[in-house]
Write a protein that holds these residues in place. Structure first.
Motif, PDB file in Angstrom:
ATOM      1  N   ALA A  87       0.827  -1.207   0.000  1.00  0.00           N
ATOM      2  CA  ALA A  87       0.000   0.000   0.000  1.00  0.00           C
ATOM      3  C   ALA A  87       0.860   1.255   0.000  1.00  0.00           C
ATOM      4  O   ALA A  87       0.484   2.287  -0.579  1.00  0.00           O
ATOM      5  N   ASP A  88       2.025   1.200   0.648  1.00  0.00           N
ATOM      6  CA  ASP A  88       2.883   2.382   0.684  1.00  0.00           C
ATOM      7  C   ASP A  88       3.347   2.777  -0.717  1.00  0.00           C
ATOM      8  O   ASP A  88       3.541   3.954  -1.005  1.00  0.00           O
ATOM      9  N   ILE A  89       3.505   1.793  -1.596  1.00  0.00           N
ATOM     10  CA  ILE A  89       3.896   2.112  -2.977  1.00  0.00           C
ATOM     11  C   ILE A  89       2.771   2.845  -3.689  1.00  0.00           C
ATOM     12  O   ILE A  89       2.991   3.772  -4.473  1.00  0.00           O
ATOM     13  N   ALA A  90       1.526   2.426  -3.417  1.00  0.00           N
ATOM     14  CA  ALA A  90       0.372   3.035  -4.085  1.00  0.00           C
ATOM     15  C   ALA A  90       0.250   4.511  -3.769  1.00  0.00           C
ATOM     16  O   ALA A  90      -0.222   5.299  -4.597  1.00  0.00           O
ATOM     17  N   PHE A  91       0.671   4.909  -2.560  1.00  0.00           N
ATOM     18  CA  PHE A  91       0.548   6.304  -2.166  1.00  0.00           C
ATOM     19  C   PHE A  91       1.812   7.100  -2.455  1.00  0.00           C
ATOM     20  O   PHE A  91       1.979   8.223  -1.986  1.00  0.00           O
ATOM     21  N   ASP A  92       2.701   6.495  -3.236  1.00  0.00           N
ATOM     22  CA  ASP A  92       3.858   7.212  -3.745  1.00  0.00           C
ATOM     23  C   ASP A  92       3.363   8.298  -4.699  1.00  0.00           C
ATOM     24  O   ASP A  92       2.475   8.091  -5.502  1.00  0.00           O
ATOM     25  N   GLN A  93       3.968   9.465  -4.637  1.00  0.00           N
ATOM     26  CA  GLN A  93       3.514  10.576  -5.467  1.00  0.00           C
ATOM     27  C   GLN A  93       3.697  10.321  -6.962  1.00  0.00           C
ATOM     28  O   GLN A  93       3.082  10.985  -7.788  1.00  0.00           O
ATOM     29  N   GLU A  94       4.541   9.349  -7.312  1.00  0.00           N
ATOM     30  CA  GLU A  94       4.768   9.085  -8.727  1.00  0.00           C
ATOM     31  C   GLU A  94       3.626   8.299  -9.368  1.00  0.00           C
ATOM     32  O   GLU A  94       3.575   8.142 -10.569  1.00  0.00           O
ATOM     33  N   ASN A 418      17.266 -11.054  -6.529  1.00  0.00           N
ATOM     34  CA  ASN A 418      17.428  -9.822  -7.296  1.00  0.00           C
ATOM     35  C   ASN A 418      17.441 -10.049  -8.808  1.00  0.00           C
ATOM     36  O   ASN A 418      17.261  -9.105  -9.571  1.00  0.00           O
ATOM     37  N   ASP A 419      17.636 -11.289  -9.243  1.00  0.00           N
ATOM     38  CA  ASP A 419      17.515 -11.585 -10.669  1.00  0.00           C
ATOM     39  C   ASP A 419      16.122 -11.237 -11.184  1.00  0.00           C
ATOM     40  O   ASP A 419      15.952 -10.850 -12.343  1.00  0.00           O
ATOM     41  N   VAL A 420      15.123 -11.370 -10.300  1.00  0.00           N
ATOM     42  CA  VAL A 420      13.750 -11.025 -10.668  1.00  0.00           C
ATOM     43  C   VAL A 420      13.478  -9.548 -10.403  1.00  0.00           C
ATOM     44  O   VAL A 420      12.989  -8.825 -11.281  1.00  0.00           O
ATOM     45  N   LEU A 421      13.799  -9.082  -9.202  1.00  0.00           N
ATOM     46  CA  LEU A 421      13.527  -7.686  -8.862  1.00  0.00           C
ATOM     47  C   LEU A 421      14.277  -6.724  -9.779  1.00  0.00           C
ATOM     48  O   LEU A 421      13.769  -5.650 -10.120  1.00  0.00           O
ATOM     49  N   GLY A 422      15.477  -7.105 -10.176  1.00  0.00           N
ATOM     50  CA  GLY A 422      16.292  -6.226 -11.008  1.00  0.00           C
ATOM     51  C   GLY A 422      15.729  -5.975 -12.385  1.00  0.00           C
ATOM     52  O   GLY A 422      16.153  -5.041 -13.072  1.00  0.00           O
ATOM     53  N   GLN A 423      14.758  -6.785 -12.822  1.00  0.00           N
ATOM     54  CA  GLN A 423      14.167  -6.595 -14.146  1.00  0.00           C
ATOM     55  C   GLN A 423      12.999  -5.615 -14.143  1.00  0.00           C
ATOM     56  O   GLN A 423      12.451  -5.295 -15.192  1.00  0.00           O
ATOM     57  N   MET A 424      12.626  -5.128 -12.962  1.00  0.00           N
ATOM     58  CA  MET A 424      11.521  -4.185 -12.867  1.00  0.00           C
ATOM     59  C   MET A 424      11.954  -2.796 -13.312  1.00  0.00           C
ATOM     60  O   MET A 424      12.954  -2.267 -12.839  1.00  0.00           O
ATOM     61  N   LYS A 425      11.191  -2.191 -14.184  1.00  0.00           N
ATOM     62  CA  LYS A 425      11.552  -0.884 -14.721  1.00  0.00           C
ATOM     63  C   LYS A 425      11.012   0.269 -13.881  1.00  0.00           C
ATOM     64  O   LYS A 425      11.523   1.385 -13.969  1.00  0.00           O
ATOM     65  N   VAL A 426       9.959   0.015 -13.094  1.00  0.00           N
ATOM     66  CA  VAL A 426       9.409   1.081 -12.254  1.00  0.00           C
ATOM     67  C   VAL A 426      10.248   1.160 -10.981  1.00  0.00           C
ATOM     68  O   VAL A 426      10.176   0.296 -10.114  1.00  0.00           O
ATOM     69  N   ARG A 430      10.631  -1.269  -7.308  1.00  0.00           N
ATOM     70  CA  ARG A 430      11.850  -2.009  -6.977  1.00  0.00           C
ATOM     71  C   ARG A 430      12.467  -1.486  -5.673  1.00  0.00           C
ATOM     72  O   ARG A 430      12.889  -2.270  -4.818  1.00  0.00           O
ATOM     73  N   ALA A 431      12.492  -0.167  -5.502  1.00  0.00           N
ATOM     74  CA  ALA A 431      13.107   0.427  -4.320  1.00  0.00           C
ATOM     75  C   ALA A 431      12.368   0.049  -3.039  1.00  0.00           C
ATOM     76  O   ALA A 431      12.984  -0.093  -1.977  1.00  0.00           O
ATOM     77  N   ARG A 432      11.055  -0.109  -3.115  1.00  0.00           N
ATOM     78  CA  ARG A 432      10.287  -0.472  -1.932  1.00  0.00           C
ATOM     79  C   ARG A 432      10.328  -1.981  -1.658  1.00  0.00           C
ATOM     80  O   ARG A 432      10.255  -2.412  -0.508  1.00  0.00           O
ATOM     81  N   LEU A 433      10.408  -2.780  -2.705  1.00  0.00           N
ATOM     82  CA  LEU A 433      10.378  -4.227  -2.518  1.00  0.00           C
ATOM     83  C   LEU A 433      11.700  -4.768  -1.971  1.00  0.00           C
ATOM     84  O   LEU A 433      11.710  -5.757  -1.229  1.00  0.00           O
ATOM     85  N   GLU A 434      12.810  -4.155  -2.333  1.00  0.00           N
ATOM     86  CA  GLU A 434      14.110  -4.660  -1.872  1.00  0.00           C
ATOM     87  C   GLU A 434      14.221  -4.654  -0.351  1.00  0.00           C
ATOM     88  O   GLU A 434      14.549  -5.678   0.252  1.00  0.00           O
ATOM     89  N   PRO A 435      13.940  -3.541   0.348  1.00  0.00           N
ATOM     90  CA  PRO A 435      13.997  -3.595   1.822  1.00  0.00           C
ATOM     91  C   PRO A 435      12.914  -4.485   2.418  1.00  0.00           C
ATOM     92  O   PRO A 435      13.113  -5.073   3.479  1.00  0.00           O
ATOM     93  N   ARG A 436      11.760  -4.596   1.721  1.00  0.00           N
ATOM     94  CA  ARG A 436      10.700  -5.480   2.213  1.00  0.00           C
ATOM     95  C   ARG A 436      11.176  -6.926   2.191  1.00  0.00           C
ATOM     96  O   ARG A 436      10.909  -7.702   3.110  1.00  0.00           O
TER      97      ARG A 436
END
Length: 445
Positions: A87-94, A418-426, A430-436
């Motif tokens: 949910a925190d990603i959804a409320f990102d201003q971007e 990270n082989d999977v996460l690293g392919q995300m273009k948004v 990616r920035a929120r999922l890595e610490p999660r």
């Protein structure tokens, strides 16, 4: 399968109530489709482990409960939701966002700033206005004919709300649209059936993020279906982020239909849920279409996560790449069943499929079944799967460089994921999922 009588007892009163309500809301044109789908679901019953597609996943925990229709609640705020992963990603201003609470559109939590010509509204609104695009595409692609697809039939029967996104021809959407589905909990177990339709026009590009989050650790059931239509030369990047309550049931189907020279990319990430089933499928129905399916599932405790994929090469010169990775701890169970179908006329197909699993516990179990069905003779297709543990040599190497044992293990696990996460273009996703991911690893250990 669960018998007809039991199926009727579970859902018939809810279906009758829904039909009365939607008749008042102007959704009458959907009545024949709903009725046909419900009759089909009653005929099929719930899938059982006797079916090959459900061999390792028992839905008995879902079938034995009496679910009440999930109701909209109006007491949630953006500040409260921002505290929850996904949910925190959804409320990102971007991100522009459409928010649904218990399957119903929340106007006050949604925020849209989209280019002229882009339509992003609730499906309930689109249905009531008898939108011709909705009529042309809704329930056309996600199949519900056989017993393995009973949950799609159930979703179609209870289709009421969800997201409708229409992107016109020749438009590049420079910011993602986030569809956030929030589940609360009531005194009794509740069920919601979100239905999404995304239509991307010829020569257009878009990123769509679909997120599911539970804010209370109680039993509920989310049964979601998303249909994606990619026009000629369209580029669609779709994210499905699942972080349900650890007591929740989550069954979801994503079905894409691709026209000539289109490019569809899917990222499926599963962190939560007690029992989870993700079906991600695409039909390459135009010459030169490209498809990429990426997936990451992280399980612990007694979680059960089942990923089924199907890439249907229906036309020549298609290309597909698939990479699914699993990280399992505790007594958890995971399933990967990936199917690539090459039809008779789909010559010059180039398809590769890989599934890799990392077991962090001796009690964790994974069942992996990659499949190829090739009916053409001029193709390049391959598949493979691996299941293993962390390599002690790698841990020893990191420890010899002054890194602690637990940190060494987490670094290796993160590199694996990270082989999977690293392919995300948004970048915001990616920035929120890595610490999660790192936080969840720490919690699991």
């Amino acid at each position: 399968m669960i018998g007809v009588k039991e199926t009727q007892n579970i859902f018939l009163p809810n279906f009758a109530e829904l039909e009365k309500r939607v008749a008042r809301d102007g959704q009458l044109w959907l009545h024949p489709l709903r009725k046909q789908a419900f009759e089909r679901f009653v005929e099929l019953g719930f899938p059982t482990t006797k079916l090959e597609e459900w061999k390792y996943t028992s839905v008995a925990p879902i079938a034995r409960l009496q679910f009440q229709p999930a109701r909209y609640v109006d007491n949630l705020t953006a500040e409260r939701l921002s505290d929850f992963p996904v949910a925190d990603i959804a409320f990102d201003q971007e991100c522009s966002r459409l928010v649904f609470v218990n399957g119903h559109f929340s106007r006050k939590l949604s925020s849209l700033d989209l280019p002229q010509g882009v339509k992003a509204i609730s499906l309930a609104e689109a249905v009531c206005t008898e939108n011709e695009i909705v009529k042309a595409h809704l329930a056309r692609y996600a199949k519900r004919e056989n017993a393995a697809q009973a949950f799609v039939a159930l979703n179609t029967a209870f289709t009421e709300d969800g997201a409708f996104i229409e992107i016109p021809d020749n438009l590049i959407l420079d910011r993602p649209v986030f569809l956030l589905f929030v589940s609360t909990a009531g005194e009794q177990p509740m069920a919601s059936h979100p239905r999404n339709l995304i239509v991307v026009g010829n020569n257009s590009q878009a990123s769509i993020i679909e997120g599911y989050v539970g804010i209370e650790d109680k039993i509920y059931f989310v049964n979601a279906v998303t249909e994606i239509v990619a026009g000629e030369n369209a580029v669609v990047e779709h994210y499905k982020l699942q972080h349900e309550s650890l007591s929740a049931f989550h069954v979801a189907t994503v079905q894409a239909h691709q026209a000539r020279s289109s490019n569809f990319v899917s990222h499926s990430i599963s962190f939560g849920g007690a029992l989870v089933r993700n079906d991600t499928n695409s039909t390459l129905d135009g010459e030169g279409a490209q498809c990429t399916l990426n997936g990451l599932y992280l399980t612990a405790g007694n979680q059960h996560v089942d990923n089924h994929t199907m890439i249907d090469h229906a036309r020549p010169h298609g290309t597909s790449r698939e990479l699914y990775k699993g990280i399992l701890d505790g007594n958890s169970t995971a399933i990967f069943n990936g199917s690539i179908v090459v039809r008779k006329d789909a010559q010059k197909t180039d398809a590769r499929q890989t599934n890799k699993n990392l077991l962090l516990s001796e009690e964790a179990t994974v069942n992996s079944k990659p499949q190829l069905e090739i009916n053409a003779d001029d193709v390049k297709c391959s598949h493979g799967t691996t299941i293993g543990h962390l390599e002690e040599d790698s841990i020893f190497y990191l420890r010899s460089r002054g890194i602690g044992e637990e940190q060494s293990r987490n670094l290796l696990i993160f590199a694996f994921a990270n082989d999977v996460l690293g392919q995300m273009k948004v970048e915001s996703v990616r920035a929120r999922l890595e610490p999660r991911l790192l936080a969840q690893l720490s919690e699991a250990r």
